[in-house]
Design a protein around this motif. Sequence first.
Motif, PDB file in Angstrom:
ATOM      1  N   THR A 129       0.837  -1.205   0.000  1.00 50.76           N
ATOM      2  CA  THR A 129       0.000   0.000   0.000  1.00 50.76           C
ATOM      3  C   THR A 129       0.869   1.252   0.000  1.00 50.76           C
ATOM      4  O   THR A 129       0.624   2.202  -0.759  1.00 50.76           O
ATOM      5  CB  THR A 129      -0.918   0.012   1.233  1.00 50.76           C
ATOM      6  N   LEU A 130       1.904   1.247   0.842  1.00 52.85           N
ATOM      7  CA  LEU A 130       2.787   2.408   0.941  1.00 52.85           C
ATOM      8  C   LEU A 130       3.601   2.616  -0.335  1.00 52.85           C
ATOM      9  O   LEU A 130       3.779   3.756  -0.784  1.00 52.85           O
ATOM     10  CB  LEU A 130       3.737   2.248   2.131  1.00 52.85           C
ATOM     11  N   THR A 131       4.087   1.542  -0.915  1.00 55.04           N
ATOM     12  CA  THR A 131       4.985   1.674  -2.069  1.00 55.04           C
ATOM     13  C   THR A 131       4.242   1.848  -3.393  1.00 55.04           C
ATOM     14  O   THR A 131       4.750   2.515  -4.310  1.00 55.04           O
ATOM     15  CB  THR A 131       5.907   0.448  -2.173  1.00 55.04           C
ATOM     16  N   GLU A 132       3.048   1.280  -3.536  1.00 57.36           N
ATOM     17  CA  GLU A 132       2.362   1.260  -4.827  1.00 57.36           C
ATOM     18  C   GLU A 132       1.176   2.220  -4.925  1.00 57.36           C
ATOM     19  O   GLU A 132       0.886   2.739  -6.004  1.00 57.36           O
ATOM     20  CB  GLU A 132       1.875  -0.164  -5.139  1.00 57.36           C
ATOM     21  N   HIS A 133       0.486   2.447  -3.823  1.00 54.95           N
ATOM     22  CA  HIS A 133      -0.775   3.199  -3.899  1.00 54.95           C
ATOM     23  C   HIS A 133      -0.720   4.600  -3.285  1.00 54.95           C
ATOM     24  O   HIS A 133      -1.536   5.451  -3.635  1.00 54.95           O
ATOM     25  CB  HIS A 133      -1.899   2.402  -3.225  1.00 54.95           C
ATOM     26  N   TYR A 134       0.203   4.817  -2.363  1.00 54.01           N
ATOM     27  CA  TYR A 134       0.251   6.124  -1.704  1.00 54.01           C
ATOM     28  C   TYR A 134       0.527   7.237  -2.711  1.00 54.01           C
ATOM     29  O   TYR A 134       1.399   7.138  -3.576  1.00 54.01           O
ATOM     30  CB  TYR A 134       1.338   6.134  -0.623  1.00 54.01           C
ATOM     31  N   GLY A 135      -0.229   8.327  -2.601  1.00 54.29           N
ATOM     32  CA  GLY A 135      -0.010   9.499  -3.429  1.00 54.29           C
ATOM     33  C   GLY A 135      -0.503   9.384  -4.853  1.00 54.29           C
ATOM     34  O   GLY A 135      -0.283  10.302  -5.662  1.00 54.29           O
ATOM     35  N   GLN A 136      -1.187   8.285  -5.190  1.00 47.01           N
ATOM     36  CA  GLN A 136      -1.686   8.113  -6.545  1.00 47.01           C
ATOM     37  C   GLN A 136      -3.033   8.820  -6.713  1.00 47.01           C
ATOM     38  O   GLN A 136      -3.801   8.949  -5.762  1.00 47.01           O
ATOM     39  CB  GLN A 136      -1.825   6.626  -6.865  1.00 47.01           C
ATOM     40  N   PRO A 137      -3.340   9.284  -7.933  1.00 53.31           N
ATOM     41  CA  PRO A 137      -4.557  10.084  -8.159  1.00 53.31           C
ATOM     42  C   PRO A 137      -5.857   9.406  -7.724  1.00 53.31           C
ATOM     43  O   PRO A 137      -6.766  10.066  -7.227  1.00 53.31           O
ATOM     44  CB  PRO A 137      -4.542  10.301  -9.685  1.00 53.31           C
ATOM     45  N   ARG A 138      -5.945   8.096  -7.900  1.00 59.23           N
ATOM     46  CA  ARG A 138      -7.185   7.390  -7.579  1.00 59.23           C
ATOM     47  C   ARG A 138      -7.150   6.734  -6.197  1.00 59.23           C
ATOM     48  O   ARG A 138      -7.980   5.878  -5.885  1.00 59.23           O
ATOM     49  CB  ARG A 138      -7.471   6.315  -8.633  1.00 59.23           C
ATOM     50  N   ALA A 139      -6.193   7.109  -5.394  1.00 62.93           N
ATOM     51  CA  ALA A 139      -6.056   6.504  -4.060  1.00 62.93           C
ATOM     52  C   ALA A 139      -6.004   7.572  -2.973  1.00 62.93           C
ATOM     53  O   ALA A 139      -5.211   7.486  -2.035  1.00 62.93           O
ATOM     54  CB  ALA A 139      -4.805   5.638  -4.011  1.00 62.93           C
ATOM     55  N   ALA A 140      -6.875   8.570  -3.088  1.00 63.40           N
ATOM     56  CA  ALA A 140      -6.876   9.671  -2.114  1.00 63.40           C
ATOM     57  C   ALA A 140      -7.211   9.183  -0.715  1.00 63.40           C
ATOM     58  O   ALA A 140      -6.636   9.648   0.282  1.00 63.40           O
ATOM     59  CB  ALA A 140      -7.869  10.744  -2.555  1.00 63.40           C
ATOM     60  N   GLU A 141      -8.139   8.226  -0.616  1.00 65.11           N
ATOM     61  CA  GLU A 141      -8.535   7.709   0.698  1.00 65.11           C
ATOM     62  C   GLU A 141      -7.384   6.966   1.372  1.00 65.11           C
ATOM     63  O   GLU A 141      -7.142   7.117   2.568  1.00 65.11           O
ATOM     64  CB  GLU A 141      -9.744   6.779   0.546  1.00 65.11           C
ATOM     65  N   ILE A 142      -6.668   6.162   0.578  1.00 59.35           N
ATOM     66  CA  ILE A 142      -5.517   5.421   1.119  1.00 59.35           C
ATOM     67  C   ILE A 142      -4.425   6.393   1.551  1.00 59.35           C
ATOM     68  O   ILE A 142      -3.819   6.231   2.625  1.00 59.35           O
ATOM     69  CB  ILE A 142      -4.975   4.428   0.064  1.00 59.35           C
ATOM     70  N   THR A 143      -4.176   7.404   0.758  1.00 61.09           N
ATOM     71  CA  THR A 143      -3.161   8.415   1.104  1.00 61.09           C
ATOM     72  C   THR A 143      -3.505   9.102   2.423  1.00 61.09           C
ATOM     73  O   THR A 143      -2.637   9.265   3.293  1.00 61.09           O
ATOM     74  CB  THR A 143      -3.054   9.459  -0.023  1.00 61.09           C
ATOM     75  N   ALA A 144      -4.771   9.488   2.572  1.00 65.82           N
ATOM     76  CA  ALA A 144      -5.203  10.146   3.812  1.00 65.82           C
ATOM     77  C   ALA A 144      -5.083   9.199   5.001  1.00 65.82           C
ATOM     78  O   ALA A 144      -4.693   9.618   6.103  1.00 65.82           O
ATOM     79  CB  ALA A 144      -6.647  10.625   3.665  1.00 65.82           C
ATOM     80  N   SER A 145      -5.399   7.905   4.792  1.00 69.22           N
ATOM     81  CA  SER A 145      -5.308   6.923   5.880  1.00 69.22           C
ATOM     82  C   SER A 145      -3.866   6.712   6.322  1.00 69.22           C
ATOM     83  O   SER A 145      -3.579   6.628   7.520  1.00 69.22           O
ATOM     84  CB  SER A 145      -5.911   5.584   5.428  1.00 69.22           C
ATOM     85  N   VAL A 146      -2.955   6.620   5.355  1.00 74.15           N
ATOM     86  CA  VAL A 146      -1.540   6.434   5.687  1.00 74.15           C
ATOM     87  C   VAL A 146      -0.999   7.661   6.414  1.00 74.15           C
ATOM     88  O   VAL A 146      -0.263   7.537   7.404  1.00 74.15           O
ATOM     89  CB  VAL A 146      -0.714   6.147   4.411  1.00 74.15           C
ATOM     90  N   ASP A 147      -1.365   8.855   5.937  1.00 72.08           N
ATOM     91  CA  ASP A 147      -0.925  10.080   6.601  1.00 72.08           C
ATOM     92  C   ASP A 147      -1.413  10.135   8.044  1.00 72.08           C
ATOM     93  O   ASP A 147      -0.665  10.497   8.965  1.00 72.08           O
ATOM     94  CB  ASP A 147      -1.430  11.310   5.835  1.00 72.08           C
ATOM     95  N   ARG A 148      -2.677   9.773   8.249  1.00 70.27           N
ATOM     96  CA  ARG A 148      -3.228   9.788   9.600  1.00 70.27           C
ATOM     97  C   ARG A 148      -2.557   8.729  10.472  1.00 70.27           C
ATOM     98  O   ARG A 148      -2.265   8.976  11.646  1.00 70.27           O
ATOM     99  CB  ARG A 148      -4.736   9.541   9.549  1.00 70.27           C
ATOM    100  N   LEU A 149      -2.310   7.562   9.888  1.00 67.52           N
ATOM    101  CA  LEU A 149      -1.642   6.471  10.622  1.00 67.52           C
ATOM    102  C   LEU A 149      -0.271   6.914  11.112  1.00 67.52           C
ATOM    103  O   LEU A 149       0.080   6.723  12.284  1.00 67.52           O
ATOM    104  CB  LEU A 149      -1.524   5.251   9.705  1.00 67.52           C
ATOM    105  N   GLN A 150       0.524   7.524  10.236  1.00 63.60           N
ATOM    106  CA  GLN A 150       1.885   7.931  10.602  1.00 63.60           C
ATOM    107  C   GLN A 150       1.889   9.050  11.636  1.00 63.60           C
ATOM    108  O   GLN A 150       2.754   9.068  12.524  1.00 63.60           O
ATOM    109  CB  GLN A 150       2.651   8.348   9.336  1.00 63.60           C
ATOM    110  N   GLN A 151       0.927   9.950  11.552  1.00 65.53           N
ATOM    111  CA  GLN A 151       0.858  11.035  12.518  1.00 65.53           C
ATOM    112  C   GLN A 151       0.329  10.553  13.876  1.00 65.53           C
ATOM    113  O   GLN A 151       0.856  10.926  14.928  1.00 65.53           O
ATOM    114  CB  GLN A 151      -0.020  12.163  11.975  1.00 65.53           C
ATOM    115  N   ASP A 152      -0.723   9.719  13.853  1.00 64.24           N
ATOM    116  CA  ASP A 152      -1.319   9.238  15.107  1.00 64.24           C
ATOM    117  C   ASP A 152      -0.366   8.324  15.878  1.00 64.24           C
ATOM    118  O   ASP A 152      -0.266   8.395  17.104  1.00 64.24           O
ATOM    119  CB  ASP A 152      -2.623   8.487  14.822  1.00 64.24           C
ATOM    120  N   PHE A 153       0.329   7.446  15.147  1.00 62.09           N
ATOM    121  CA  PHE A 153       1.207   6.470  15.797  1.00 62.09           C
ATOM    122  C   PHE A 153       2.660   6.931  15.858  1.00 62.09           C
ATOM    123  O   PHE A 153       3.510   6.210  16.364  1.00 62.09           O
ATOM    124  CB  PHE A 153       1.132   5.123  15.068  1.00 62.09           C
ATOM    125  N   LYS A 154       2.921   8.129  15.297  1.00 62.54           N
ATOM    126  CA  LYS A 154       4.278   8.693  15.311  1.00 62.54           C
ATOM    127  C   LYS A 154       5.302   7.689  14.749  1.00 62.54           C
ATOM    128  O   LYS A 154       6.281   7.322  15.409  1.00 62.54           O
ATOM    129  CB  LYS A 154       4.675   9.118  16.735  1.00 62.54           C
TER     130      LYS A 154
END
Length: 253
Positions: A129-154
């Motif tokens: 998910t991090l290597t293939e889908h993050y930041g892609q045009p059709r994966a806005a939800e996944i990008t937001a989830s990964v960003d929240r995951l990294q910020q919440d869990f530091k």
Amino acid sequence: MAYCKTEQDDWLLAHLKYLLFIFNFFFWVGGAAVMAVGIWTLVEKSGYLSILASSTFPASAYILIFAGALVVTTGFLGFGAIIREQKGCLSMYFCLLLVIFLVELVAGVLAHVYYQRLSDELRQHLNSTLTEHYGQPRAAEITASVDRLQQDFKCCGSNSSADWQHSTYILSREAQGRRVPDSCCKTVVARCGQRAHPSNIYKVEGGCMAKLEQFLADHLLLMGAVGIGVACLQICGMVLTCCLHRRLQQHFY
């Protein structure tokens, strides 16, 4: 002598009713707690659900909500049965308690069986998910989830911040020279991910994978603790319901 026996039966019947009423109140509160945990899982932690390949985790939340609603409804039925002293309602109350207990037992076994499977799927899916889908045009939800995951869990990356070196997003022009996403930064500002130094980004042993696994384990532990508590109340309730039903039969016949 018969008068003393009747008086004793009335005393025992009254105390059984009070005990069952008190039990039913705690049972009802437990059901509300189960439902609250399920709703909290969906509302508060829904941002992580798109990262999970398996539907086991969100399904467990829906099961908790359903079970909690059933317990609350059964609790209301129990209050009515106790107040009215109707044997038919008490029998239905007992049957519902038994059904809920069996459902919780099956759910507990499935949770134990599927936990390891969920953990394995998570390990395989998170890195892709991090290597293939993050930041892609059709994966806005996944990008937001990964960003929240990294910020919440530091944390940063699946196993470490080095995982981002193979990311499609980081290797693209859209990254604008970033070595990790900005959500890896301890203080998020525009393009802060260009500097991948420990003083600037989160460097956690085991990465987000270890943090997310711990989160799932803690959450399942909370679900299990609430479930065990409600199950213990149900066993007490079934015993008290049987005793009250039997006393009502002896009292009226």
